[in-house]
Scaffold this active site. Sequence first.
Site, PDB file in Angstrom:
ATOM      1  N   ARG A  99      -7.777   6.612  -0.068  1.00  0.00           N
ATOM      2  CA  ARG A  99      -8.421   6.776  -1.377  1.00  0.00           C
ATOM      3  C   ARG A  99      -9.562   5.771  -1.500  1.00  0.00           C
ATOM      4  O   ARG A  99      -9.538   4.684  -0.911  1.00  0.00           O
ATOM      5  CB  ARG A  99      -7.397   6.537  -2.476  1.00  0.00           C
ATOM      6  CG  ARG A  99      -7.892   6.879  -3.874  1.00  0.00           C
ATOM      7  CD  ARG A  99      -6.767   7.440  -4.666  1.00  0.00           C
ATOM      8  NE  ARG A  99      -7.070   7.636  -6.076  1.00  0.00           N
ATOM      9  CZ  ARG A  99      -7.712   8.705  -6.565  1.00  0.00           C
ATOM     10  NH1 ARG A  99      -8.161   9.634  -5.752  1.00  0.00           N
ATOM     11  NH2 ARG A  99      -7.895   8.842  -7.862  1.00  0.00           N
ATOM     12  N   THR A 386     -11.962  18.579  -5.872  1.00  0.00           N
ATOM     13  CA  THR A 386     -10.899  18.217  -4.935  1.00  0.00           C
ATOM     14  C   THR A 386     -10.573  19.431  -4.081  1.00  0.00           C
ATOM     15  O   THR A 386     -10.910  20.558  -4.424  1.00  0.00           O
ATOM     16  CB  THR A 386      -9.673  17.740  -5.743  1.00  0.00           C
ATOM     17  OG1 THR A 386     -10.059  16.626  -6.533  1.00  0.00           O
ATOM     18  CG2 THR A 386      -8.515  17.314  -4.859  1.00  0.00           C
ATOM     19  N   THR A 404     -10.904  14.487  -1.996  1.00  0.00           N
ATOM     20  CA  THR A 404     -11.604  14.630  -3.269  1.00  0.00           C
ATOM     21  C   THR A 404     -12.913  13.857  -3.284  1.00  0.00           C
ATOM     22  O   THR A 404     -13.063  12.859  -2.566  1.00  0.00           O
ATOM     23  CB  THR A 404     -10.694  14.120  -4.411  1.00  0.00           C
ATOM     24  OG1 THR A 404     -11.348  14.304  -5.666  1.00  0.00           O
ATOM     25  CG2 THR A 404     -10.341  12.646  -4.259  1.00  0.00           C
ATOM     26  N   VAL A 405     -13.868  14.365  -4.084  1.00  0.00           N
ATOM     27  CA  VAL A 405     -14.995  13.531  -4.497  1.00  0.00           C
ATOM     28  C   VAL A 405     -14.899  13.317  -6.008  1.00  0.00           C
ATOM     29  O   VAL A 405     -15.826  12.878  -6.651  1.00  0.00           O
ATOM     30  CB  VAL A 405     -16.362  14.145  -4.112  1.00  0.00           C
ATOM     31  CG1 VAL A 405     -16.579  14.082  -2.606  1.00  0.00           C
ATOM     32  CG2 VAL A 405     -16.512  15.575  -4.619  1.00  0.00           C
ATOM     33  N   ASN A 406     -13.791  13.682  -6.589  1.00  0.00           N
ATOM     34  CA  ASN A 406     -13.422  13.619  -8.001  1.00  0.00           C
ATOM     35  C   ASN A 406     -14.003  14.766  -8.797  1.00  0.00           C
ATOM     36  O   ASN A 406     -13.492  15.870  -8.726  1.00  0.00           O
ATOM     37  CB  ASN A 406     -13.756  12.281  -8.644  1.00  0.00           C
ATOM     38  CG  ASN A 406     -13.039  12.137  -9.973  1.00  0.00           C
ATOM     39  OD1 ASN A 406     -11.958  12.701 -10.126  1.00  0.00           O
ATOM     40  ND2 ASN A 406     -13.610  11.446 -10.925  1.00  0.00           N
ATOM     41  N   ASP A 426     -11.613   8.023 -12.222  1.00  0.00           N
ATOM     42  CA  ASP A 426     -10.147   8.146 -12.210  1.00  0.00           C
ATOM     43  C   ASP A 426      -9.477   6.850 -12.686  1.00  0.00           C
ATOM     44  O   ASP A 426      -8.265   6.821 -12.895  1.00  0.00           O
ATOM     45  CB  ASP A 426      -9.646   8.535 -10.814  1.00  0.00           C
ATOM     46  CG  ASP A 426      -9.452  10.044 -10.684  1.00  0.00           C
ATOM     47  OD1 ASP A 426      -9.548  10.749 -11.704  1.00  0.00           O
ATOM     48  OD2 ASP A 426      -9.194  10.510  -9.565  1.00  0.00           O
ATOM     49  N   GLY A 476      -7.339  20.225  -8.562  1.00  0.00           N
ATOM     50  CA  GLY A 476      -7.421  20.625  -9.972  1.00  0.00           C
ATOM     51  C   GLY A 476      -6.976  19.557 -10.944  1.00  0.00           C
ATOM     52  O   GLY A 476      -6.340  19.851 -11.952  1.00  0.00           O
TER      53      GLY A 476
HETATM   54  N1  GLY Z   1      -9.815  12.763  -8.169  1.00  0.00           N
HETATM   55  C1  GLY Z   1      -8.699  13.577  -8.224  1.00  0.00           C
HETATM   56  C2  GLY Z   1      -7.418  12.871  -8.181  1.00  0.00           C
HETATM   57  O1  GLY Z   1      -7.310  11.957  -7.407  1.00  0.00           O
HETATM   58  O2  GLY Z   1      -6.514  13.209  -8.896  1.00  0.00           O
END
Ligand code: GLY
Length: 575
Positions: A99, A386, A404-406, A426, A476
């Site tokens: 992450r 994501t 993910t890139v968010n 996030d 999602g």
């Molecule tokens: N950016 C999506 C997640 O980590 O939940």
Amino acid sequence: MRRVALGLACLAVVLVGQATPSRPSHAAVYARYAVAADHPLASDAGARVLAAGGNAADAAAATMLALGVVSPASSGLGGGGFALYYRASDRSLTFLDFRETAPGAATNDMFARREGDTDEVAAQRSMTGGLAVAVPGEPAGIDALIARFGSRRVTRAQIASHAERYAREGFAVSRYVSDSSRVALALLRGDTLLAGWLGADGIAQGARITNPQLAATLRTFGRQGAAPFYRGAIARAIVDAVSARGGVMTAEDLAGYAVRERTPISRDAFGRRWVSAPPPSAGGITMLQSLALLEAWQPEGGWREGAAFRHALTQSWIGSYVDRAAYLGDPDHADVPTAALLADDRIARRAAIFDRDRALPAERWELPLAPDETRAPSAPPSDHGTSHLCVVDEEGNIAAVTTTVNLLFGARVSAAGMVLNDEMDDFARELGAPNAFGLPGGAANLPRPGARPVSSMAPTIVFEGSRPVMCVGASGGSRIPTATEQVALVSLLFDAEIGEAMSRPRVHQQGSPATTLVERGVDTGTRLALWRRGHDVSETPTVANVQTIRIVRRDGVVELHAASDPRKDGEPRGE
Ligand code: GLY
């Protein structure tokens, strides 16, 4: 690749809010290996690596790299993620946390509202531009996956070659990427690479686009691995792009990045063992708590699909979102009481709160930890940019990966052809302030130097006895764990064929906001039954996008039932 299309009758599929007949290409059965990703070219890249002798780790790496090219709204080398890997030879389960991390100059109040801010300006600071970008983990994560579990029968250059080809020769823009570009249109215009793909109305579906810069970056990855992304030319390009857009990331931040290996969390429920993501994800905890409650509330004769089950599902999730706001953060920076949150006696206390006939508000599901249980302050978050993928290879290895890139197209800032993430969103912007998905921010998840924001991502593997039976996960935002769990339960508990389980309309409830979301396909009778129980029912286009492979054994023969969510254009591939 040989494909055995499933003889699915008529599936009620929800496609961006619209019920349409299913396309059978979203589900297929394979005999040797399978890849399910949310873009067919990405599944194809993984399958080609498997055909060339690679294993699940090699194929997952190829699929991730390809996703970053053909699905740049949802993932890529400028982002990060989690991989849950099952190695068949020793039955080991490993969780790689790659992450993104906050830069060293991050502060608790860096996204706090400033004087004169409108709501929009205050919110955008953590979503678009340099400050939104966290140190990417994806290059290091992919490298670690290959180094740790790769077969050595294919080279890193071979693994990267498919993505590189897509970037160099071009690919047709999918419906999902085109729709995503329209959502973020004005913001994409601030970046040269992204603006170059746009017409007046976004990136046109079916248009052929290339990304020569990313092709060069992928070639470098193929030759040298992740090192140049953290020290060297690509690292410098990232720092320059972030600084030019007002960010605070430094070369030292990149040089200090490290993948973390964590112990996955697991719990038995419904005669199976469910293994999923530990903190900094809240997604695994949400799903495991919910499964334990559903088991405790199971009526005589077991659950049947219907309003009572859907009511129970919604009620099983709320407490975990309350816990998320109260206790979740990066376990390396906050004391996260994971074991206590999943302890039997706590589950039993929460199970007793349930009312079969009444929807209860979030306050009713609050449950303090016992005085001797470790406690950390509060936190939560979410996304839409994501992507989840599953790979099962011939040796029985399994890769469940969510990257993910968010938000869509991340921070809408690019470097070296890569879309850089906006994972800083996030984190909790401010104590109690709801994020883009209405989840209240808490203290354990405030930005701090080197910390990883709480995630919803929940790559999951389900076991029956010692045998894996399913790889599953979703993209999602805050809906990831609830969608993942629904597809798994409909398939495993109600024995629906996997393509059909994927297509069944879903529900979602996270306590705050109090609304129970239903997809369009949820029938009127069920909506009415939920409403009678006091649910504030509201329709939503989609509850996340799931990818899954169910491993079925019939008379000693393994069948891999793979499905990609029709809500997001994916198709599985395999042999
Ligand atoms: N950016 C999506 C997640 O980590 O939940």
